[in-house]
Design an enzyme around this catalytic site. Structure first.
Site, PDB file in Angstrom:
ATOM      1  N   GLU A   1      -2.511 -63.010  11.143  1.00 59.67           N
ATOM      2  CA  GLU A   1      -3.330 -61.795  11.390  1.00 59.67           C
ATOM      3  C   GLU A   1      -2.769 -61.130  12.589  1.00 59.67           C
ATOM      4  OE1 GLU A   1      -7.329 -63.935  12.450  1.00 59.67           O
ATOM      5  OE2 GLU A   1      -6.596 -65.485  10.739  1.00 59.67           O
TER       6      GLU A   1
ATOM      7  N   GLU B   1     -14.168 -57.268  13.678  1.00 57.68           N
ATOM      8  CA  GLU B   1     -15.076 -58.588  13.731  1.00 57.68           C
ATOM      9  C   GLU B   1     -15.306 -58.573  15.395  1.00 57.68           C
ATOM     10  OE1 GLU B   1     -12.500 -62.219  13.107  1.00 57.68           O
ATOM     11  OE2 GLU B   1     -13.901 -63.527  13.893  1.00 57.68           O
TER      12      GLU B   1
END
Ligand SMILES: *[C@@H]1O[C@H](CO)[C@@H](O)[C@H](O)[C@H]1NC(C)=O
Ligand SMILES: *[C@@H]1O[C@H](CO)[C@@H](O)[C@H](O)[C@H]1NC(C)=O
Ligand SMILES: *[C@@H]1O[C@H](CO)[C@@H](O)[C@H](O)[C@H]1NC(C)=O
Length: 396
Positions: free
Chosen positions: A198, A308
């Protein structure tokens, strides 16, 4: 065990690692144990950058990398990205004002007094079950007892050698100890075998003790349980550039109705070495060696892009932690809501292309939204607006 160990090493100034003879590319090292830190740069606010000899970086101590040969640069060197596509960010980091790391060294941001080893892998993968239905869903993921993770993202499934995007940079408000991020996920495997890489930006008070917008990377090979971490907080990621440090803040972010800053982030597997390279603004930062992974040792089976947040419900209601710019896509596009542009995948033939059969995952649309931007395809490629304010009259 691992947590304790990492904390311990955080205060070691002079790090000694012996690199076995003949294991490193373009350089013959002796068995002599040398100082690994070549130079130390003091930055503002107690931030410290240590320039490590690239061949003695702590990551090489990972048990799976004992015979590792460093790949100095990817073999695919920037291709498929036009340089005028890279974004508006002038890629400087605050520490550059105080010095530079010599060639052959890599800058590692020292773990400061705010370093909290319990956050080493406090991270979570969006639930694939929602994603598979390809519809908006209101359900939430409860991670530990009280932290709710919420997402506004898109994704594709198939076989990929990576993904990239140009991501708008903002400094979202975050409540104490919560985080807000905007990133790309490249993943393979299911349940306990989830492997991810990520990359993106985050604001994470609990991790850094401030509200700065920082460049970060993350990886796991067992669904965030006992492997992997943020940045260089554990061994694994092989850093190669002497210019850019992980966990440092961006020197420019966007302003509401004002200048927009963005930067191109990418994760791409090098076909010749099998390593997963991370690039920022076309600069290869370093890579995750293929040997670290189980599921990601071949192709990624999903690539995802979006935002997020975590909601700790500390005030007994929904958090005010913002995602993106803190504005919903329905409030207006450019300069209001945060965006991803030039969203692209590297397909299994290693070609760069637009995502197809895109799924969308918005866990709580009253708090954080996502809207595909069909109007600017000709100039900005495949893109979307996302984000929101969190707590409001519809989001309690
Ligand atoms: C590297 O590993 C060895 C043994 O596994 C250990 O003694 C040493 O402290 C480690 N060094 C670092 C920098 O982690
Ligand atoms: C490294 O090389 C040695 C000797 O060839 C071998 O025994 C060992 O298993 C290798 N380690 C890894 C992690 O591949
Ligand atoms: C980045 O961090 C430095 C040092 O803490 C600070 O002076 C600077 O304002 C920060 N940049 C932004 C865009 O917030």
């Amino acid at each position: 065990m691992m947590l304790k160990f990492t904390k311990l090493t955080s205060w070691i100034f002079i790090l000694t690692i012996s690199v076995k003879e003949g294991l490193v590319e373009g350089k013959t090292t002796t068995k002599a144990v040398n100082k690994a830190i070549i130079k130390t740069i003091k930055v503002e606010k107690e931030e410290i950058i240590d320039c490590y000899d690239i061949y003695k970086q702590p990551s090489l101590n990972h048990s799976l990398l004992s015979n590792h040969t460093i790949q100095i640069r990817p073999s695919f060197f920037p291709e498929g990205t036009k340089s005028d596509n890279l974004g508006t960010l002038r890629l400087t980091q605050t520490w550059h004002k105080y010095g530079s790391c010599p060639e052959g060294t890599i800058p590692i941001r020292r773990k400061g007094k705010n370093y909290n080893p319990t956050l080493l892998r406090k991270h979570h993968y969006p639930r694939l079950s929602h994603y598979n239905t390809l519809v908006t869903s209101q359900s939430k993921d409860i991670i530990d007892d009280y932290m709710v993770h919420e997402y506004a993202m898109i994704g594709v499934q198939g076989n990929f050698f990576g993904g990239q995007a140009k991501i708008n940079l903002w400094k979202p408000f975050t409540e104490t100890n919560e985080m807000s991020l905007s990133q790309i996920w490249v993943a393979a495997g299911e349940y306990k075998d989830v492997n991810t890489i990520e990359v993106g930006w985050h604001v994470y008070h609990g991790m850094y003790g401030d509200d700065q917008t920082r460049f970060f990377i993350y990886w796991t090979t067992d669904n965030y349980l006992s492997s992997g971490c943020y940045n260089l907080l554990c061994h694994g990621f092989v850093h190669t550039t002497s210019d850019i440090s992980l966990g440092c803040n961006f020197t420019e972010v966007s302003t509401f109705n004002g200048d927009q800053k963005d930067a191109t982030f990418s994760i791409r597997k090098d076909q010749s070495s099998g390593h997963w390279w991370v690039q920022l603004q076309g600069i290869p930062i370093g890579y995750y060696p293929g040997d670290l992974f189980t599921e990601l040792s071949k192709t990624a089976t999903s690539v995802q892009w979006g935002g997020e947040i975590v909601d700790g419900k500390s005030k007994g209601r929904h958090t005010s932690t913002q995602m993106g710019s803190g504005h919903l896509p329905s409030e207006g596009g450019l300069k209001t809501s945060s965006y991803f542009n030039w969203v692209q995948v590297f397909d299994e033939n290693n070609r760069i292309k637009d995502p197809e059969n895109v799924g969308k995952e918005v866990t709580n649309p009253n708090c954080y939204g996502l809207k595909i931007d069909n109007d600017h395809y000709a100039t900005n490629g495949y893109g979307f607006y996302y984000g929101g304010p969190g707590y409001n009259f519809k989001c309690q």
